[in-house]
Motif scaffolding. Structure first.
Motif, PDB file in Angstrom:
ATOM      1  N   ALA A  18       0.824  -1.214   0.000  1.00 22.26           N
ATOM      2  CA  ALA A  18       0.000   0.000   0.000  1.00 22.26           C
ATOM      3  C   ALA A  18       0.855   1.260   0.000  1.00 22.26           C
ATOM      4  CB  ALA A  18      -0.934  -0.006   1.209  1.00 22.26           C
ATOM      5  N   LEU A  19       1.977   1.227   0.740  1.00 17.30           N
ATOM      6  CA  LEU A  19       2.881   2.386   0.797  1.00 17.30           C
ATOM      7  C   LEU A  19       3.532   2.668  -0.564  1.00 17.30           C
ATOM      8  CD1 LEU A  19       4.612   1.763   4.250  1.00 17.30           C
ATOM      9  CD2 LEU A  19       2.930   3.524   3.693  1.00 17.30           C
ATOM     10  N   ILE A  20       3.608   1.653  -1.411  1.00 17.07           N
ATOM     11  CA  ILE A  20       4.173   1.825  -2.754  1.00 17.07           C
ATOM     12  C   ILE A  20       3.079   2.123  -3.774  1.00 17.07           C
ATOM     13  CG2 ILE A  20       5.520   0.749  -4.604  1.00 17.07           C
ATOM     14  CD1 ILE A  20       7.159   1.215  -2.115  1.00 17.07           C
ATOM     15  N   VAL A  21       2.039   1.302  -3.772  1.00 10.71           N
ATOM     16  CA  VAL A  21       1.015   1.349  -4.820  1.00 10.71           C
ATOM     17  C   VAL A  21       0.142   2.602  -4.730  1.00 10.71           C
ATOM     18  CG1 VAL A  21      -1.067   0.220  -5.707  1.00 10.71           C
ATOM     19  CG2 VAL A  21       0.949  -1.146  -5.120  1.00 10.71           C
ATOM     20  N   LEU A  22      -0.343   2.934  -3.541  1.00  8.88           N
ATOM     21  CA  LEU A  22      -1.290   4.054  -3.414  1.00  8.88           C
ATOM     22  C   LEU A  22      -0.687   5.395  -3.846  1.00  8.88           C
ATOM     23  CD1 LEU A  22      -3.189   3.117  -0.114  1.00  8.88           C
ATOM     24  CD2 LEU A  22      -3.863   2.726  -2.493  1.00  8.88           C
ATOM     25  N   PRO A  23       0.555   5.749  -3.423  1.00  5.03           N
ATOM     26  CA  PRO A  23       1.142   7.003  -3.932  1.00  5.03           C
ATOM     27  C   PRO A  23       1.337   6.977  -5.452  1.00  5.03           C
ATOM     28  CG  PRO A  23       2.310   6.280  -1.964  1.00  5.03           C
ATOM     29  CD  PRO A  23       1.404   5.158  -2.360  1.00  5.03           C
ATOM     30  N   CYS A  24       1.712   5.810  -5.996  1.00  4.72           N
ATOM     31  CA  CYS A  24       1.891   5.710  -7.454  1.00  4.72           C
ATOM     32  C   CYS A  24       0.571   5.916  -8.189  1.00  4.72           C
ATOM     33  CB  CYS A  24       2.485   4.349  -7.823  1.00  4.72           C
ATOM     34  SG  CYS A  24       4.229   4.154  -7.413  1.00  4.72           S
ATOM     35  N   LEU A  25      -0.508   5.353  -7.645  1.00  6.40           N
ATOM     36  CA  LEU A  25      -1.820   5.548  -8.253  1.00  6.40           C
ATOM     37  C   LEU A  25      -2.236   7.019  -8.172  1.00  6.40           C
ATOM     38  CD1 LEU A  25      -3.825   2.434  -6.960  1.00  6.40           C
ATOM     39  CD2 LEU A  25      -2.718   2.745  -9.171  1.00  6.40           C
ATOM     40  N   ALA A  26      -1.960   7.646  -7.034  1.00  4.94           N
ATOM     41  CA  ALA A  26      -2.298   9.063  -6.863  1.00  4.94           C
ATOM     42  C   ALA A  26      -1.538   9.927  -7.872  1.00  4.94           C
ATOM     43  CB  ALA A  26      -1.990   9.512  -5.436  1.00  4.94           C
ATOM     44  N   LEU A  27      -0.250   9.638  -8.055  1.00  4.83           N
ATOM     45  CA  LEU A  27       0.557  10.384  -9.021  1.00  4.83           C
ATOM     46  C   LEU A  27       0.066  10.150 -10.446  1.00  4.83           C
ATOM     47  CD1 LEU A  27       4.124   9.815  -7.506  1.00  4.83           C
ATOM     48  CD2 LEU A  27       2.895  11.995  -7.657  1.00  4.83           C
ATOM     49  N   SER A  28      -0.378   8.929 -10.729  1.00  2.65           N
ATOM     50  CA  SER A  28      -0.915   8.628 -12.059  1.00  2.65           C
ATOM     51  C   SER A  28      -2.156   9.465 -12.338  1.00  2.65           C
ATOM     52  CB  SER A  28      -1.249   7.135 -12.178  1.00  2.65           C
ATOM     53  OG  SER A  28      -0.097   6.341 -11.991  1.00  2.65           O
ATOM     54  N   PHE A  29      -3.031   9.598 -11.337  1.00  4.40           N
ATOM     55  CA  PHE A  29      -4.226  10.432 -11.502  1.00  4.40           C
ATOM     56  C   PHE A  29      -3.837  11.893 -11.732  1.00  4.40           C
ATOM     57  CE2 PHE A  29      -6.430   6.850  -9.522  1.00  4.40           C
ATOM     58  CZ  PHE A  29      -7.610   6.839 -10.249  1.00  4.40           C
TER      59      PHE A  29
ATOM     60  N   VAL B 201       9.508  10.318 -18.531  1.00 12.51           N
ATOM     61  CA  VAL B 201      10.265   9.672 -17.446  1.00 12.51           C
ATOM     62  C   VAL B 201       9.325   9.263 -16.311  1.00 12.51           C
ATOM     63  CG1 VAL B 201      12.010  10.041 -15.659  1.00 12.51           C
ATOM     64  CG2 VAL B 201      12.440  10.826 -17.994  1.00 12.51           C
ATOM     65  N   ALA B 202       8.375  10.146 -15.989  1.00 17.19           N
ATOM     66  CA  ALA B 202       7.419   9.856 -14.918  1.00 17.19           C
ATOM     67  C   ALA B 202       6.569   8.633 -15.263  1.00 17.19           C
ATOM     68  CB  ALA B 202       6.523  11.069 -14.671  1.00 17.19           C
ATOM     69  N   LEU B 203       6.113   8.540 -16.525  1.00 11.57           N
ATOM     70  CA  LEU B 203       5.316   7.382 -16.946  1.00 11.57           C
ATOM     71  C   LEU B 203       6.109   6.087 -16.818  1.00 11.57           C
ATOM     72  CD1 LEU B 203       3.278   8.415 -20.134  1.00 11.57           C
ATOM     73  CD2 LEU B 203       2.516   8.258 -17.776  1.00 11.57           C
ATOM     74  N   VAL B 204       7.365   6.126 -17.267  1.00  5.38           N
ATOM     75  CA  VAL B 204       8.222   4.933 -17.207  1.00  5.38           C
ATOM     76  C   VAL B 204       8.466   4.511 -15.760  1.00  5.38           C
ATOM     77  CG1 VAL B 204      10.556   4.063 -17.656  1.00  5.38           C
ATOM     78  CG2 VAL B 204       9.332   5.341 -19.422  1.00  5.38           C
ATOM     79  N   LEU B 205       8.809   5.491 -14.909  1.00  5.35           N
ATOM     80  CA  LEU B 205       9.097   5.175 -13.504  1.00  5.35           C
ATOM     81  C   LEU B 205       7.868   4.643 -12.782  1.00  5.35           C
ATOM     82  CD1 LEU B 205      11.380   8.190 -12.460  1.00  5.35           C
ATOM     83  CD2 LEU B 205      12.072   5.820 -12.836  1.00  5.35           C
ATOM     84  N   LEU B 206       6.717   5.285 -12.982  1.00  3.46           N
ATOM     85  CA  LEU B 206       5.506   4.856 -12.298  1.00  3.46           C
ATOM     86  C   LEU B 206       5.073   3.458 -12.749  1.00  3.46           C
ATOM     87  CD1 LEU B 206       3.361   8.135 -12.281  1.00  3.46           C
ATOM     88  CD2 LEU B 206       4.305   6.958 -10.291  1.00  3.46           C
ATOM     89  N   SER B 207       5.073   3.219 -14.062  1.00  2.89           N
ATOM     90  CA  SER B 207       4.661   1.909 -14.564  1.00  2.89           C
ATOM     91  C   SER B 207       5.628   0.822 -14.108  1.00  2.89           C
ATOM     92  CB  SER B 207       4.566   1.920 -16.097  1.00  2.89           C
ATOM     93  OG  SER B 207       5.803   2.264 -16.687  1.00  2.89           O
TER      94      SER B 207
END
Length: 344
Positions: A203-214, A242-248
């Protein structure tokens, strides 16, 4: 017209939410150990005194279902980000070799550390998985600079995935430590053995990544129109890419670290969501991917652990059965559109 579109979106989101909640409860109620609905409900509401039911529900089924929701959402969004970045409907963590690279890095880390009697924490595995995912992504990006045809790029990604899987199989075959017995099951894709500590870490990894994706949904919509258009409306294309690559990569790495490589979810779910919503806008599709990815993985995990209980299937086998036909349909439709374009 706009009112009809809003109505459809609302109905679709409600349907996806209802499916997610229903499948979540089914995952709690169903399992290899038979528990009565009365015992399950009383345990969930804190009124039960069945020690076995409490252990199974709170120690096994609830953390597993929660983890499936998190990782299913992560896989679906990672696939959508990759499809946006490569402008390729077949792009996804599994197909592009990202999951394969992460899988190899985790397997090597586990074998080396465990063979030396060292402890492997969740963060260690996620870090190793992210490094592996980025290396694989680096190869794909290098190829994409030389190859402009989407079909060839996908084939290269698949070949990278096969190479990583072959090396992983060799590593697993020569693993000697008794603690790596479950490495083979993990390498095939499995949600088993999840704990609340795993859920918290994910959750500490996935939730911030999902928030940044939004938060990137608006520049994503511009990027889908082409790099030139995105630049003309003020999108800094290079940092955005770069952000898309890092987040995915981080989302895919987190999934692989905990559950192994899960196939076809990242490709199939975004397209099914877009067809359901009848919208390609990132602001609309991303919430659908979160709900749809979680529900899809809950369904596949339920089938994997229930259909031949107590024997548990690889969840990746089940996702492939449902996801592969979607990919075939996409390829056929893509070929048909290309032919029509040539005729015009």
């Amino acid at each position: 017209m706009k009112q009809n579109g809003t109505k459809r979106l609302t109905i679709s989101y409600l349907a996806l939410t209802a499916a997610l909640l229903a499948l979540f409860m089914l995952n709690i109620f169903c399992g290899s150990t038979a528990l009565s609905p009365k015992d399950i409900l009383s345990t969930l509401f804190g009124a039960g005194n069945n020690a076995l039911a409490q252990k199974i529900i709170f120690g096994l089924r609830l953390p597993r279902a929660a983890m499936v929701v998190l990782l299913g959402a992560a896989l679906s969004v990672a696939g959508y980000l990759l499809q946006t970045f490569f402008a390729n409907p077949i792009a996804g963590p599994f197909v592009m070799g990202v999951s394969g690279g992460a899988k190899l890095a985790v397997a090597l880390t586990m074998v080396v550390l465990l063979n030396h009697g060292l402890f492997t924490s969740s963060l260690t595995l996620i870090s190793a998985s992210f490094v592996g995912a980025m290396v694989a992504m680096g190869f794909v990006l290098a190829v994409s600079q030389r190859v402009k045809r989407a079909g060839v790029l996908v084939i290269c990604g698949v070949m990278i995935s096969y190479i990583c899987s072959a090396v992983t199989d060799v590593v697993v075959a020569f693993a000697q430590d008794s603690n790596i017995v479950n490495l083979h099951n993990w390498s095939m894709g499995s949600f088993s053995g999840m704990t609340w500590e795993n859920v918290l870490t994910a959750a500490l990894i996935v939730l911030p990544c999902l928030a940044l994706s939004f938060m990137l949904s608006k520049p994503m919509a511009a990027y889908q129109m082409g790099e030139a258009y995105a630049q003309s409306v003020g999108v800094s294309v290079r940092p955005f890419s770069v952000a898309l690559v890092l987040l995915s990569s981080l989302l895919a790495a987190c999934v692989t670290a905990f559950a192994g490589p899960i196939s076809f979810v990242g490709i199939a779910v975004p397209h099914l969501v877009k067809r359901t919503l009848r919208s390609a806008k990132p602001l609309h599709v991303l919430p659908g991917c979160v709900l749809g990815g979680a529900a899809f993985c809950l369904l596949c995990d339920l089938i994997a652990r229930s259909i031949f209980a107590p024997t548990e299937l690889s969840v990746s086998s089940v996702t492939a059965i449902f996801g592969a036909p979607v990919v075939i349909l996409l390829l056929v439709r893509k070929q048909r559109r290309e032919r029509q374009h040539e005729l015009l």
